[in-house]
Write an enzyme that holds these catalytic residues in place. Structure first.
Site, PDB file in Angstrom:
ATOM      1  N   ARG A 242      13.425  -0.942   4.486  1.00  0.00           N
ATOM      2  CA  ARG A 242      14.289  -0.861   3.295  1.00  0.00           C
ATOM      3  C   ARG A 242      13.498  -0.186   2.190  1.00  0.00           C
ATOM      4  O   ARG A 242      12.261  -0.053   2.282  1.00  0.00           O
ATOM      5  CB  ARG A 242      14.744  -2.256   2.852  1.00  0.00           C
ATOM      6  CG  ARG A 242      13.628  -3.179   2.429  1.00  0.00           C
ATOM      7  CD  ARG A 242      14.109  -4.607   2.267  1.00  0.00           C
ATOM      8  NE  ARG A 242      14.183  -5.292   3.551  1.00  0.00           N
ATOM      9  CZ  ARG A 242      13.130  -5.892   4.151  1.00  0.00           C
ATOM     10  NH1 ARG A 242      11.952  -5.878   3.591  1.00  0.00           N
ATOM     11  NH2 ARG A 242      13.264  -6.493   5.312  1.00  0.00           N
TER      12      ARG A 242
ATOM     13  N   LYS B 220     -13.426  -6.236   8.706  1.00  0.00           N
ATOM     14  CA  LYS B 220     -14.045  -5.199   7.863  1.00  0.00           C
ATOM     15  C   LYS B 220     -15.536  -5.046   8.184  1.00  0.00           C
ATOM     16  O   LYS B 220     -16.059  -3.935   8.232  1.00  0.00           O
ATOM     17  CB  LYS B 220     -13.843  -5.556   6.391  1.00  0.00           C
ATOM     18  CG  LYS B 220     -12.362  -5.532   5.971  1.00  0.00           C
ATOM     19  CD  LYS B 220     -12.162  -6.218   4.637  1.00  0.00           C
ATOM     20  CE  LYS B 220     -10.693  -6.223   4.220  1.00  0.00           C
ATOM     21  NZ  LYS B 220     -10.411  -7.119   3.103  1.00  0.00           N
TER      22      LYS B 220
ATOM     23  N   VAL C 196       0.841  -1.213   0.000  1.00  0.00           N
ATOM     24  CA  VAL C 196       0.000   0.000   0.000  1.00  0.00           C
ATOM     25  C   VAL C 196       0.872   1.258   0.000  1.00  0.00           C
ATOM     26  O   VAL C 196       0.611   2.207  -0.765  1.00  0.00           O
ATOM     27  CB  VAL C 196      -0.971  -0.004   1.210  1.00  0.00           C
ATOM     28  CG1 VAL C 196      -1.908   1.191   1.137  1.00  0.00           C
ATOM     29  CG2 VAL C 196      -1.768  -1.300   1.259  1.00  0.00           C
TER      30      VAL C 196
END
Ligand code: HSE
Length: 430
Positions: free
Chosen positions: A46, A203, A14
């Site tokens: 990283r 959700k 994301v």
């Protein structure tokens, strides 16, 4: 115009999508806001080769972003619960608005986080936490705000839907389909979250809070995964005109609010039955609007980042014009609602009962069903299975209370003729 200064914690699927969108669409975003959005600092273990971060300050210290006094708002895209929570609480304590895609954290500890944000006078935005790129939070909170919501049914886990679609259309095994979903980057780090319905339940918890203005109550969602669904059930359902979908369902009934996630038979003609692969869809029934369906990519880098960036834009607009503030959880006050236990839920059923061929076995089964007031909609006996020697009997029932069905299944299971665990899948129509 003074730029909006942004900090990003987490540069995975994301996070890299957000960087790409902010770079590619910077001119349009600036025109929409009247100000540019400038990435000021990124915390990541990283660099991610999927995006170019060479122009930005990168730190490995996540909390340095949460505390950075130069930032206007920060993104929590770390995932997981512990560090993400510390990051959000630290950012809030430092007066920063936060955008997160972290459904697990919000569903399990959202009450505490939203309270902290409210007390600090900052916004905690989470459009990307539910159904990836589909703006379902905004639709429920704003577009449908006139309605008393009656029901919501959604395919809200892309991995699960991908697996069921591949099992049906690609004739793949469950394990093959899951592996493919993982390779495509859809699955959660722990795939049991996807296949056992936990991600969908996270959700659904958030959707229920927004749809009904009630507290965030993940533990109250009845959750059943798809790992026990077999290709045989998918084929049987297809022969009867149905598809098996993993649905999250919230329904207002006379008894209270139902919250449940489970595999469900739905007629092939229903719109939700046409939602395939990694796509998500949420059907909402409101008393004024009737039924409306929201469809789109439920996972993936750019679709999820699309929702994150929309939240950034919303927050900046609110900063410019604080009077237009919309409550983050849709209602200005939450209210306890009576919740329906699973025993009291009424649905139709698909049953697969595998029996030893013996005179009278069907009569025993139908007698048990009638003792529990379970009316049969369709019944089919299939050919004897060569390896097991068992005969599958497929039954579709009319609506029945869950506890009656549980009791009937227990009795059928105990019959000496029953040779395998009874498979049951709930059946719904919308
Ligand atoms: N694992 C999730 C899914 C990703 O498959 O839908 C988006 O939440």
């Amino acid at each position: 115009m003074k730029p909006v200064k942004l900090g990003i914690a987490g540069l995975g699927t994301v996070g890299s999508g957000v960087v790409n969108i902010l770079q590619k669409n910077c001119a349009d975003i600036e025109r929409r806001l009247g100000r540019p959005v400038q990435i000021q600092q990124i915390a990541a273990r990283r660099a991610n080769p999927l995006c170019d971060t060479s122009a930005y300050a990168i730190t490995q210290d996540v909390l340095a972003v949460a505390r950075n006094p130069e930032l206007d708002l920060v993104l929590e895209l770390i995932g997981g619960v512990t560090t993400a929570k510390e990051f959000i609480l630290t950012a809030i304590a430092h007066g920063k608005h936060v955008v997160t895609a972290n459904k697990a954290l919000l569903a399990e500890q959202g009450e505490e986080l939203f309270k902290a944000a409210h007390q600090a006078g900052v916004i905690l935005a989470f459009e990307a936490a539910v159904a990836g790129g589909i703006p379902i939070i905004k639709a429920l909170r704003e577009g449908l705000a006139a309605n008393r919501i009656q029901a919501l049914a959604g395919i809200i886990n892309g991995t699960g839907n991908f697996i069921l679609t591949e099992m049906e259309q690609g004739q793949r095994s469950f394990a093959e389909a899951l592996k493919q979903a993982q390779q495509l980057g859809y699955a959660e780090a722990d795939p049991t979250f996807d296949v056992e319905g936990i991600d969908a339940a996270h959700k659904l918890t958030l959707l229920a809070a927004i749809a009904f203005g009630m507290p965030i109550q993940f533990k109250r969602v009845f959750t059943e995964g798809i790992s026990k669904i077999t290709s045989v059930d998918i084929r049987n359902a297809a022969e009867l005109g149905y598809r098996i979908k993993h649905l999250g369902i919230i329904r207002r009934s006379a008894k209270g609010i139902e919250m449940r996630v489970h595999p469900t038979l739905i007629a092939k003609e229903e719109m939700l039955a046409q939602v395939n692969g990694v796509m998500n869809a949420v059907m909402v029934q409101g008393d004024a609007v009737g039924s409306s369906l929201y469809y789109g990519a439920g996972a993936g880098s750019l679709p999820t980042a699309s929702s994150v960036v929309a939240d950034i834009i919303d927050i900046v607009r609110i900063l410019e014009n604080p009077q237009q503030h919309v409550p983050p959880l849709a209602f200005s006050e939450t209210e306890e609602q009576a919740l329906v236990t699973m025993d009291e839920v009424e649905t139709a059923y698909y049953l697969r009962i595998e029996v030893h061929e013996k005179t009278g076995v069907l009569a025993h089964i139908t007698k048990i069903l009638s003792e529990h007031s379970i009316s049969i909609e369709a019944i089919r006996q299939q050919a004897v299975h060569r390896q097991s020697g068992l005969v599958p009997i497929i039954i579709l029932t009319q609506k029945v209370l869950e506890y009656e069905m549980n009791a009937a299944i227990a009795k059928i299971q105990a019959l000496p003729e029953t040779g395998a665990p009874v498979a049951r899948i709930r059946l719904e129509s919308f």
